[in-house]
Design an enzyme around this catalytic site. Sequence first.
Site, PDB file in Angstrom:
ATOM      1  N   GLY A  44       0.834  -1.202   0.000  1.00  0.00           N
ATOM      2  CA  GLY A  44       0.000   0.000   0.000  1.00  0.00           C
ATOM      3  C   GLY A  44       0.865   1.247   0.000  1.00  0.00           C
ATOM      4  N   GLU A  45       0.349   2.321   0.583  1.00  0.00           N
ATOM      5  CA  GLU A  45       1.052   3.606   0.707  1.00  0.00           C
ATOM      6  C   GLU A  45       1.163   4.354  -0.622  1.00  0.00           C
ATOM      7  OE1 GLU A  45       4.957   3.035   2.327  1.00  0.00           O
ATOM      8  OE2 GLU A  45       4.228   2.011   4.136  1.00  0.00           O
TER       9      GLU A  45
END
Length: 351
Positions: free
Chosen positions: A317-318
């Site tokens: 993610g991120e």
Amino acid sequence: MTLPSWITHTITAPDVAAETAAREHQAQLTKPAGSLGRLEQLAVAFAGFQGCVKPQLKRIKIRVFAADHGIAAQGTSLYPQEVTAQMLANFCRGGAAISVLANLLQADFCVVNLGCVGEVAAHKKLIDKTIAPSTADFSCAPAMTAEQLNAALNGGYSETNDLDIKNNQLFIGGEMGIGNTTSAAALLAALLQLSPADITGKGTGIDDATLTRKTQLISKALELHRDQLTNPAALLRCLGGFEIAALVGAYIGSAQQGVPVLVDGFISTAAAAIAVALQPTLAPWLLYAHLSNESGHKLALNKLNVQPILALDMRLGEGSGAALAAGVIAQALALHNKMATFADAGVTDAD
């Protein structure tokens, strides 16, 4: 439920004439036709986005939207909820994966806090748009009120509606929030009419028993909110997260400004699916960065009929997968813009 008026604002289609001219340019480059595969398609897409034969990718805007989820109290994640706030500090200090990649891309990078249980210290890279400490536990009640949903949508939209947005050539939205794979799986199950057992994965690395509980909670929530899941906005209010709603707003806002979006992984794909359901003309402005290792992502991408650029078994993610894919796009544009044509190189073309 009344949504912000900007959601229905016009999204202009990419420039078809520029795409055609870019394809014609590709046909003259010193290589067999189609031999650069998806890289050729990316160059043509960016020609349409920018309305020119030789597009550039020098200015990238990255925003990581962060928020906590009430469903996390049910033990759906390997990590405690205070990690969300701790990771916000790590993003700002430059220690997270997306921070490193954003620096390599020389991107305009900031983190947007929409509501964390833990305290988050002020920082020049932190934008505070706190709505509440977290959403409600959607297995027991709607995740958000209508007012909270609109605040989250506006929080994302405003990051793509500032004075310098048209100077950007690509938008990447990242996310952080313990419990948000549970929310994303619930959203995709409801929107795409998928079984919770098929779309729900192990997120941060939970064990089989926790995965079973996570799947059961999603099934419970879908039954609880069944009568309210009548449209994409209601889905988002009942099952979503502040950061997911902010991504929805940012994706729509970017396209309205003529800036393409690179969608990251599983959670970002859930936001993209909701955003397209709300505003179908958004779809041509979305590129999908990578195939996540989260088990339901391939199923969701297939349902949406989209092809990711990379497949690296990532599930961080991120916005990290999108940041990596941005490098591939930059290389695709360099090839498109700088390779010699057959005429320039004095090379005989195919018959």
